[in-house]
Design an enzyme around this catalytic site. Structure first.
Site, PDB file in Angstrom:
ATOM      1  N   THR A 108       0.849  -1.218   0.000  1.00 35.01           N
ATOM      2  CA  THR A 108       0.000   0.000   0.000  1.00 35.01           C
ATOM      3  C   THR A 108       0.872   1.251   0.000  1.00 35.01           C
ATOM      4  OG1 THR A 108      -0.045  -0.225   2.403  1.00 35.01           O
ATOM      5  CG2 THR A 108      -1.926  -1.123   1.182  1.00 35.01           C
ATOM      6  N   ARG A 179       3.163  -7.310  11.475  1.00 36.26           N
ATOM      7  CA  ARG A 179       4.188  -6.628  12.289  1.00 36.26           C
ATOM      8  C   ARG A 179       5.531  -7.281  12.067  1.00 36.26           C
ATOM      9  NH1 ARG A 179       1.453  -5.968  18.240  1.00 36.26           N
ATOM     10  NH2 ARG A 179       1.485  -3.705  18.156  1.00 36.26           N
ATOM     11  N   VAL A 180       5.799  -7.619  10.784  1.00 39.52           N
ATOM     12  CA  VAL A 180       7.030  -8.368  10.532  1.00 39.52           C
ATOM     13  C   VAL A 180       8.177  -7.472  10.110  1.00 39.52           C
ATOM     14  CG1 VAL A 180       5.826 -10.482   9.893  1.00 39.52           C
ATOM     15  CG2 VAL A 180       6.396  -8.784   8.128  1.00 39.52           C
ATOM     16  N   LYS A 232      -1.526   0.292  14.117  1.00 40.39           N
ATOM     17  CA  LYS A 232      -0.446  -0.086  13.207  1.00 40.39           C
ATOM     18  C   LYS A 232       0.253   1.126  12.622  1.00 40.39           C
ATOM     19  CE  LYS A 232       2.327  -2.078  10.522  1.00 40.39           C
ATOM     20  NZ  LYS A 232       3.414  -2.974  10.879  1.00 40.39           N
ATOM     21  N   ASN A 236       4.381   2.579  13.743  1.00 41.34           N
ATOM     22  CA  ASN A 236       5.483   2.864  12.812  1.00 41.34           C
ATOM     23  C   ASN A 236       5.813   4.354  12.775  1.00 41.34           C
ATOM     24  OD1 ASN A 236       6.205   0.322  12.126  1.00 41.34           O
ATOM     25  ND2 ASN A 236       5.036   0.252  10.216  1.00 41.34           N
ATOM     26  N   GLY A 287      14.599   3.602   5.364  1.00 39.63           N
ATOM     27  CA  GLY A 287      14.022   3.060   4.132  1.00 39.63           C
ATOM     28  C   GLY A 287      12.950   2.038   4.444  1.00 39.63           C
ATOM     29  N   CYS A 290       7.626   0.499   5.120  1.00 38.42           N
ATOM     30  CA  CYS A 290       6.724   0.759   6.239  1.00 38.42           C
ATOM     31  C   CYS A 290       6.883   2.161   6.803  1.00 38.42           C
ATOM     32  CB  CYS A 290       6.959  -0.294   7.310  1.00 38.42           C
ATOM     33  SG  CYS A 290       6.999  -1.947   6.620  1.00 38.42           S
ATOM     34  N   LYS A 293       6.077   5.351   4.779  1.00 37.43           N
ATOM     35  CA  LYS A 293       4.731   5.716   4.319  1.00 37.43           C
ATOM     36  C   LYS A 293       3.655   5.687   5.386  1.00 37.43           C
ATOM     37  CE  LYS A 293       3.011   1.113   3.116  1.00 37.43           C
ATOM     38  NZ  LYS A 293       2.713   0.806   4.492  1.00 37.43           N
ATOM     39  N   ARG A 368      13.473  -1.796  -0.874  1.00 33.70           N
ATOM     40  CA  ARG A 368      12.348  -0.882  -1.103  1.00 33.70           C
ATOM     41  C   ARG A 368      12.613   0.445  -0.413  1.00 33.70           C
ATOM     42  NH1 ARG A 368       7.482  -4.583   0.798  1.00 33.70           N
ATOM     43  NH2 ARG A 368       9.094  -5.306   2.237  1.00 33.70           N
TER      44      ARG A 368
END
Ligand code: SAJ
Length: 480
Positions: A108, A179-180, A232, A236, A287, A290, A293, A368
Site C-alpha cells: 500500500t 508486524r514483521v 499499526k 510505525n 528506508g 513501512c 509511508k 524498497r
C-alpha cells in the site's frame, strides 16, 4: 452485531481452508505458518502470474523461497508444507469460493505523500477479486497497513458490491495488521502480539480463531477495525519519530563536536520507576516499505475519517516533520562526503565513490525505498562515479549491484557505508588493507551506520566522517 452471521459461522464450523493473497515478505511466511498448523487442512497462496512476480508460483511449489535475505527457518518450512501437500501457490482466484478465510497482504505505497494520496490500485484489485469469489460465512482479513477507516469504508464497499452480500451479516471482515521485519519474518508472526480489529465482535472473534493457532509467544489484542488501523500506522510513525529524534540529536552532536554515542549512553543511564527510554540509532537514512509511508496513512486517516482536529493551525504535523528529517539523512551523508573531499583538495567531479549497502535493512535483500538511492543520485548529479556493493540485493532498476566487495572498493576515493550488513563488520579491523585497496594517500570513509572504529581509520591516514561523531569529524589528518 448480527446473529445471522453468528448462526452462519456456527453452522459452518471451524476454519479449515485458507487463502493468502500476495506472496511477498508478509504473505509467504504467514501462509507457511497457517499451512504448518494442525488446526488447518490446506492453504492456497494466491499470486498473479505477472511478468515481475509470476516466477514465485513455481519457486514456491518447488519448495523454494523467493526471498533471498537471511530468513531463519523459512526455506525449510516451505519445503515441509509443500511436501505435505498443505500448501500450493496458484493464480486461479476462483478457488477462493472453496475457502473459509482469506487474508490480503498487498503493498500500500503512497503515490504522492505530499497530497497524502495512497496508491491503493493493487489492494483494490486484490479486494475486488476476493469479493468476486467469497461465499456466505467467509472471513476476509486485511493484513496490509492501511489508512485508518479503510476496512470499514473502501474495503467493505468493494466486497459488498462484488459479492452482493453484506459485511457483518453474510461474511466477516477484519483488519489484523502485519508486524514483521525482514530477516525475522516467522519469529515476528509467532512471537509478536497480534492486533485484531473486526468490523464487529463476530468478525473479531472469527479472526482470532484464524490467528491464535500460529501464535507461540504472542497473544491476540482485540479491538475495533479502525483502532487496529491506527495502532499499526501509529506504531510505525512513533518509531520513525524516535529515529528522527536520534538523527536530529546526532546532527546537533556533530555541530557541537561531541560523540552522539557517548551522549546516548549517558541519557540511557537514567533508569528507574516510570522512566521509559527508547533512544534509537541515527544513521544514513530510513528506508523500507513501512516507516517511509505509514505516517502518511495516519495523517490521511485523521484528515479523511477524523472529526474536527484541534491542533496548532500554523504548525506542520510533528510526524511529517520527522519524516522530512529522516529523508534528509542521505543528503547529510552527501554533505559529509563533499566536506571530506574538500579536506583533501578534491571536488566530487570524477571522484570514485564506493557505496557499501543497497538494502534498507542489514542482512536483508529488501531495497524498497532504500536511502542509498537518494545519495547515489546526489553524487551522480555532481559528476562523481559511484559503484555499489551489497551482499544480498540481486538487482535494482538502473543500478549495477556488485557482490564483489574488493572490486567495488578498489581504486575508490571514498567509501560510504549505508547498510550495517554483518559482512562489513570485518572492515572494523582492516583499515590498512582497505587503504591499500583504494590506493590513495588520504582515502575517505563516511560511516553512516557507526560500523568502523574512527581512530583506526584516522591513524591509517583516512579522512573519517561519521553520523553523530562530532568528536572525530574534524580530526587532524595523519600523513604517513
Ligand atoms: N533505522 C534507523 N535507526 C534505528 C532503527 C531503524 O535508522 O534505530 C532505519 C533502518 O536502517 C531502516 C529503517 O529505519 O532503513 C526501518 O528499519 P526498521 O528496523 O524499522 O525495519 P522495518 O521498517 O522493516 O520494520 C518496521 C517495524 N516497526 C516497528 O518496530 C514499530 C516492524 O515491527 C514492522 O512490522 C514493520 O515496520 C512493518 O512491516 O510495518
Amino acid at each position: 452485531m448480527s446473529n445471522k452471521l453468528k448462526d452462519i459461522l456456527d453452522k459452518k464450523g471451524p476454519i479449515k481452508n485458507i487463502g493468502v493473497v500476495g506472496m511477498g515478505y508478509v504473505g509467504i511466511p504467514a501462509a507457511m505458518l497457517f499451512a504448518n498448523s494442525p488446526a488447518f487442512d490446506h492453504v492456497y497462496g494466491f499470486q498473479r502470474n505477472s511478468k515481475s512476480s509470476g516466477y514465485k508460483i513455481d519457486m514456491l511449489n518447488r519448495g523454494e523461497s523467493p526471498l533471498k535475505g537471511e530468513e531463519p527457518g523459512l526455506e525449510d518450512l516451505i519445503k515441509k508444507v509443500v511436501q505435505a501437500n498443505k500448501f500450493k501457490c496458484i493464480s486461479d482466484f476462483s478457488k477462493i469460493s472453496e475457502l473459509d478465510a482469506v487474508t490480503l497482504s498487498i503493498q500500500t505505497p503512497f503515490k504522492n505523500p505530499k497530497d497524502l494520496i495512497p496508491d491503493f490500485s493493487a489492494l483494490t484489485e486484490g479486494i475486488t477479486l476476493v469479493g468476486k469469489y467469497i461465499k456466505e460465512g467467509s472471513l476476509v482479513v486485511l493484513e496490509s497497513t492501511i489508512t485508518p477507516g479503510t476496512t470499514n469504508s473502501m474495503a467493505r464497499q468493494i466486497l459488498e458490491k462484488e459479492s452482493g452480500m453484506k459485511a457483518g451479516v453474510d461474511f466477516a471482515l477484519a483488519h489484523a495488521p502485519e508486524r514483521v521485519m525482514v530477516s525475522r519474518l516467522l519469529k515476528n508472526i509467532q512471537e509478536h502480539d497480534r492486533v485484531i480489529g473486526g468490523i464487529d465482535d463476530i468478525s473479531t472473534k472469527r479472526a482470532i480463531e484464524l490467528y491464535s493457532p500460529v501464535l507461540t509467544k504472542g497473544k491476540v489484542i482485540p479491538m475495533t477495525a479502525t483502532a487496529a488501523e491506527v495502532t499499526k500506522t501509529a506504531e510505525n510513525t512513533f518509531r520513525d519519530l524516535q529515529i528522527a529524534a536520534a538523527n536530529e540529536l546526532a546532527l546537533y552532536c556533530e555541530a557541537m563536536g561531541i560523540n552522539f554515542y557517548e551522549v546516548r549512553a549517558g541519557i540511557d543511564s537514567l533508569k528507574g520507576e516510570g522512566i521509559t527510554r527508547a533512544i534509537l540509532w541515527p544513521g544514513a537514512g530510513v528506508g523500507g516499505h513501512c516507516l517511509t509511508k505509514d505516517t502518511y496513512h495516519l495523517e490521511r486517516g485523521v484528515k479523511t475519517n477524523g472529526g474536527k482536529l484541534d491542533y496548532l493551525q500554523e504548525e506542520e504535523s510533528l510526524f511529517v516533520l520527522a519524516r522530512h528529517i529522516n529523508d534528509f539523512m542521505p543528503k547529510h551523508m552527501f554533505n559529509l562526503t563533499i566536506a571530506a573531499l574538500e579536506r583533501v583538495g578534491e571536488t566530487p567531479k570524477d571522484a570514485n565513490i564506493a557505496m557499501l549497502g543497497w538494502a534498507f535493512l542489514k542482512n536483508s535483500d529488501d531495497a524498497r525505498n532504500t536511502p542509498s538511492e537518494y545519495y547515489r543520485d546526489l553524487m551522480l548529479s555532481v559528476g562523481a562515479k559511484v559503484k555499489v556493493h551489497d551482499p544480498y540485493v540481486r538487482e535494482y532498476p538502473g543500478v549495477d549491484i556488485s557482490h564483489d566487495l574488493n572490486e567495488v572498493i578498489s581504486g575508490s576515493d571514498a567509501i560510504a557505508i549505508f547498510t550495517g550488513h554483518d559482512v562489513y563488520m570485518d572492515m572494523v579491523r582492516t583499515a590498512n588493507n582497505i587503504k591499500r585497496l583504494m590506493g590513495k594517500y588520504n582515502p575517505i570513509i563516511i560511516d553512516g551506520r557507526n560500523i568502523v572504529n574512527p581512530d583506526e581509520y584516522i591513524e591509517a591516514g583516512f579522512i573519517y566522517k561519521g553520523i553523530g561523531r562530532g568528536d572525530k569529524n574534524s580530526h587532524s589528518i595523519v600523513n604517513l
